[in-house]
Motif scaffolding. Structure first.
Motif, PDB file in Angstrom:
ATOM      1  N   PRO A 279      23.437   3.972   5.743  1.00 30.13           N
ATOM      2  CA  PRO A 279      23.837   5.328   6.111  1.00 30.13           C
ATOM      3  C   PRO A 279      22.937   6.371   5.509  1.00 30.13           C
ATOM      4  N   LYS A 280      22.080   6.060   4.512  1.00 36.12           N
ATOM      5  CA  LYS A 280      21.143   7.155   3.881  1.00 36.12           C
ATOM      6  C   LYS A 280      19.827   6.816   4.179  1.00 36.12           C
ATOM      7  N   LEU A 281      19.478   6.269   5.350  1.00 35.61           N
ATOM      8  CA  LEU A 281      18.254   5.900   5.709  1.00 35.61           C
ATOM      9  C   LEU A 281      17.249   7.316   5.918  1.00 35.61           C
ATOM     10  N   PRO A 282      17.925   8.166   6.448  1.00 39.64           N
ATOM     11  CA  PRO A 282      17.034   9.396   6.691  1.00 39.64           C
ATOM     12  C   PRO A 282      16.549  10.112   5.494  1.00 39.64           C
ATOM     13  N   GLU A 283      17.580  10.291   4.655  1.00 39.58           N
ATOM     14  CA  GLU A 283      17.289  10.618   3.275  1.00 39.58           C
ATOM     15  C   GLU A 283      16.158   9.559   2.292  1.00 39.58           C
ATOM     16  N   ILE A 284      16.452   8.492   2.694  1.00 38.73           N
ATOM     17  CA  ILE A 284      15.440   7.462   1.934  1.00 38.73           C
ATOM     18  C   ILE A 284      14.017   7.718   2.480  1.00 38.73           C
ATOM     19  N   TYR A 285      13.939   7.865   3.722  1.00 35.90           N
ATOM     20  CA  TYR A 285      12.445   8.225   4.461  1.00 35.90           C
ATOM     21  C   TYR A 285      11.891   9.216   3.948  1.00 35.90           C
ATOM     22  N   ARG A 286      12.721  10.293   3.861  1.00 37.62           N
ATOM     23  CA  ARG A 286      12.056  11.650   3.110  1.00 37.62           C
ATOM     24  C   ARG A 286      11.657  11.664   1.679  1.00 37.62           C
ATOM     25  N   ARG A 287      12.674  10.688   1.065  1.00 32.84           N
ATOM     26  CA  ARG A 287      11.951  10.195  -0.385  1.00 32.84           C
ATOM     27  C   ARG A 287      10.668   9.419  -0.516  1.00 32.84           C
ATOM     28  N   ALA A 288      10.704   8.567   0.454  1.00 38.53           N
ATOM     29  CA  ALA A 288       9.377   7.767   0.501  1.00 38.53           C
ATOM     30  C   ALA A 288       8.315   8.607   0.943  1.00 38.53           C
ATOM     31  N   GLU A 289       8.469   9.527   1.850  1.00 38.54           N
ATOM     32  CA  GLU A 289       7.287  10.287   1.963  1.00 38.54           C
ATOM     33  C   GLU A 289       6.924  11.171   0.742  1.00 38.54           C
ATOM     34  N   THR A 290       7.857  11.663   0.110  1.00 40.27           N
ATOM     35  CA  THR A 290       7.410  12.415  -1.030  1.00 40.27           C
ATOM     36  C   THR A 290       6.752  11.553  -2.380  1.00 40.27           C
ATOM     37  N   ASP A 291       7.356  10.360  -2.485  1.00 35.61           N
ATOM     38  CA  ASP A 291       6.699   9.343  -3.452  1.00 35.61           C
ATOM     39  C   ASP A 291       5.452   8.765  -3.107  1.00 35.61           C
ATOM     40  N   ILE A 292       5.180   8.542  -1.572  1.00 30.31           N
ATOM     41  CA  ILE A 292       3.765   8.043  -1.309  1.00 30.31           C
ATOM     42  C   ILE A 292       2.959   9.091  -1.807  1.00 30.31           C
ATOM     43  N   ARG A 293       2.994  10.401  -1.470  1.00 30.39           N
ATOM     44  CA  ARG A 293       2.346  11.415  -1.927  1.00 30.39           C
ATOM     45  C   ARG A 293       1.970  11.581  -3.377  1.00 30.39           C
ATOM     46  N   LYS A 294       2.906  11.342  -4.075  1.00 32.06           N
ATOM     47  CA  LYS A 294       3.123  11.315  -5.722  1.00 32.06           C
ATOM     48  C   LYS A 294       2.236  10.452  -5.987  1.00 32.06           C
ATOM     49  N   ALA A 364      16.464   7.709  17.902  1.00 34.17           N
ATOM     50  CA  ALA A 364      16.177   8.778  16.459  1.00 34.17           C
ATOM     51  C   ALA A 364      15.463   7.987  15.747  1.00 34.17           C
ATOM     52  N   VAL A 365      14.261   8.267  15.501  1.00 32.48           N
ATOM     53  CA  VAL A 365      13.331   7.674  14.129  1.00 32.48           C
ATOM     54  C   VAL A 365      12.797   8.542  13.258  1.00 32.48           C
ATOM     55  N   PHE A 366      12.405   8.373  12.400  1.00 35.47           N
ATOM     56  CA  PHE A 366      11.441   9.110  11.352  1.00 35.47           C
ATOM     57  C   PHE A 366       9.959   9.056  11.579  1.00 35.47           C
ATOM     58  N   LEU A 367       9.139  10.032  11.589  1.00 34.66           N
ATOM     59  CA  LEU A 367       7.734   9.943  11.518  1.00 34.66           C
ATOM     60  C   LEU A 367       7.328  10.506  10.517  1.00 34.66           C
ATOM     61  N   PHE A 368       6.281   9.790   9.860  1.00 39.69           N
ATOM     62  CA  PHE A 368       5.555  10.259   8.733  1.00 39.69           C
ATOM     63  C   PHE A 368       4.527  11.381   8.973  1.00 39.69           C
ATOM     64  N   ASP A 369       4.330  12.265   8.031  1.00 39.85           N
ATOM     65  CA  ASP A 369       3.315  13.251   8.162  1.00 39.85           C
ATOM     66  C   ASP A 369       2.114  12.739   8.451  1.00 39.85           C
ATOM     67  N   GLU A 370       1.184  13.424   9.622  1.00 36.66           N
ATOM     68  CA  GLU A 370      -0.150  12.740   9.956  1.00 36.66           C
ATOM     69  C   GLU A 370      -0.903  12.838   8.935  1.00 36.66           C
ATOM     70  N   SER A 371      -0.868  13.960   8.079  1.00 36.89           N
ATOM     71  CA  SER A 371      -2.083  14.053   7.273  1.00 36.89           C
ATOM     72  C   SER A 371      -1.832  13.035   5.896  1.00 36.89           C
ATOM     73  N   LEU A 372      -0.718  12.700   5.770  1.00 38.33           N
ATOM     74  CA  LEU A 372      -0.391  11.618   4.748  1.00 38.33           C
ATOM     75  C   LEU A 372      -0.874  10.224   5.450  1.00 38.33           C
ATOM     76  N   VAL A 373      -0.493   9.982   6.772  1.00 36.02           N
ATOM     77  CA  VAL A 373      -0.912   8.711   7.098  1.00 36.02           C
ATOM     78  C   VAL A 373      -2.309   8.651   7.196  1.00 36.02           C
ATOM     79  N   GLU A 374      -3.136   9.643   7.561  1.00 31.24           N
ATOM     80  CA  GLU A 374      -4.497   9.607   7.350  1.00 31.24           C
ATOM     81  C   GLU A 374      -4.952   9.476   6.153  1.00 31.24           C
ATOM     82  N   SER A 375      -4.448  10.146   5.061  1.00 34.50           N
ATOM     83  CA  SER A 375      -4.781   9.858   3.770  1.00 34.50           C
ATOM     84  C   SER A 375      -4.802   8.380   3.376  1.00 34.50           C
ATOM     85  N   ILE A 376      -3.515   7.676   3.822  1.00 36.84           N
ATOM     86  CA  ILE A 376      -3.274   6.375   3.340  1.00 36.84           C
ATOM     87  C   ILE A 376      -4.351   5.354   4.153  1.00 36.84           C
ATOM     88  N   THR A 377      -4.402   5.802   5.257  1.00 30.77           N
ATOM     89  CA  THR A 377      -5.314   4.704   6.282  1.00 30.77           C
ATOM     90  C   THR A 377      -6.911   4.890   5.747  1.00 30.77           C
TER      91      THR A 377
END
Length: 381
Positions: A279-294, A364-377
């Motif tokens: 049930p916490k998946l939306p929150e977990i996706y947001r945390r993932a985006e933050t931690d990937i940036r970190k 209803a799905v989560f999309l990662f920020d495109e600038s972050l995706v490009e930085s990882i790629t």
């Protein structure tokens, strides 16, 4: 430290790209070794015969300590604590009730402590060695090696090398563990059916899960050989590796009901984590985006990663990684999934591509920020 945490830590270590032998015939180099378990059951027979302390200690140190499975246990726990053959021997004596200890069996809430669980496991083993031998024989007769290889290979690039060694042991600590390409699996804690027999299908999946991790790591070693240090994208690699192995091989959502009612605590713990975290998946996706940036910025250390993402039996990394892989499987298919281990820098881009298809279909799905995706790629060092 439970089995899931141990395998996840091993997965993080393996994610550093490394070379592999692309010409190996993997079917010939995946081994399952039963010697240590056999030697330990023989030692339990000796203990039950009331042999002297000196005879028991000498037998353990002379006959068991040097076995490859026992040495795998030593190497494994020596990473986290002071640990050697003598300490392991005393660990067994205390767990079996053969040496006094002040370690509590239960906590303040009345639940078994880790020592209390070890006491149950080793006391039962000492009291019923014949049953233990029956389980070991059932595992030998099931011969899970070939089936595990087929299952792991189904979800890997064609030439991924899954060379691996599995040692069946008696431990009472981690119920399974990985030290590089060497894995241990505790006969005392293997999953059981409601009748008390070994749950061979679940055991096979554990073998396949770990073979997949090895194949993933070795494929990345070739496909990402331009990277000298992948630590800044560990978070992405962890989600990809554990997501693939957990979702594609273990298929947890298909088995949650049986996990909830399983006779072993590990399975029940997995079900509790999925029930709590889904049930916490939306929150977990947001945390993932933050931690990937970190991570990209060099600001996410491994202790911090472990503290949140790998807590419990199957922590947020497993649930989120599985959800991402499920989205890719549903909308892009197996052919695309099998390319991820070759270069997991593409994982977020592939996931976003699948998510856009999902959005077009009303999901209803989560999309990662495109600038972050490009930085990882485009990540290089």
């Amino acid at each position: 430290m439970n089995r899931i945490q141990v395998f996840a830590i091993a997965c993080l270590i393996l994610l550093m790209p490394q070379g592999c032998c692309s010409k190996c015939r993997t079917e010939n180099v995946v081994t399952i070794d039963f010697e240590t378990a056999e030697l330990m059951i023989d030692w339990l027979d000796l203990a039950a015969s009331e042999a002297s302390d000196s005879v028991l200690r000498s037998h353990f140190l002379d006959q068991i300590a040097s076995s490859l499975g026992c040495q795998a246990i030593i190497r494994h726990w020596a990473r986290f604590r002071e640990w050697d053959e003598e300490i392991f021997y005393d660990f067994i004596l205390e767990a079996a009730g053969m040496k006094p200890t002040d370690q509590p069996l239960t906590d303040e809430a009345g639940a078994l402590t880790s020592f209390g669980k070890r006491r149950e496991l080793w006391s039962s083993a000492l009291a019923d060695r014949d049953r233990l031998r029956e389980k070991l024989q059932a595992l030998k007769e099931a011969d899970p090696r070939k089936a595990a290889i087929r299952l792991a290979r189904r979800y890997l690039p064609r030439d991924a090398d899954i060379t691996n060694e599995f040692y069946i042991v008696l431990f009472g600590g981690s119920n399974a563990f990985s030290v590089g390409d060497v894995n241990g699996y505790d006969l005392l804690q293997m999953p059981l059916t409601s009748d008390g027999d070994l749950n061979i299908p679940d055991i096979l999946k554990t073998f396949a899960h770990e073979l997949h991790h090895t194949g993933f790591s070795n494929a990345a070693g070739i496909g990402m050989k331009d990277l000298k240090d992948a630590s800044r994208i560990d978070m992405v690699g962890l989600l990809a590796a554990e997501g693939m192995a957990t979702w594609l091989i273990n298929r947890p959502l298909d088995h949650l009901e049986e996990y909830r009612a399983a006779p072993d605590e590990n399975a029940r713990g997995i079900a509790r984590d999925w029930d709590r975290l889904l049930p916490k998946l939306p929150e977990i996706y947001r945390r993932a985006e933050t931690d990937i940036r970190k991570g990209l910025a060099g600001e996410l250390d491994q202790d911090e990663l472990l503290a949140y993402w790998l807590t419990g039996y199957q922590g947020p990394a497993y649930i989120l990684g599985s959800n991402m892989i499920a989205t890719i499987e549903r909308h892009l298919g197996l052919r695309v999934l099998r390319t991820i281990p070759d270069d997991y820098r593409l994982f977020l881009e592939i996931y976003n591509r699948a998510s856009r298809k999902a959005l077009d279909r009303g999901e209803a799905v989560f999309l990662f920020d495109e600038s972050l995706v490009e930085s990882i790629t485009s990540f290089r060092n």
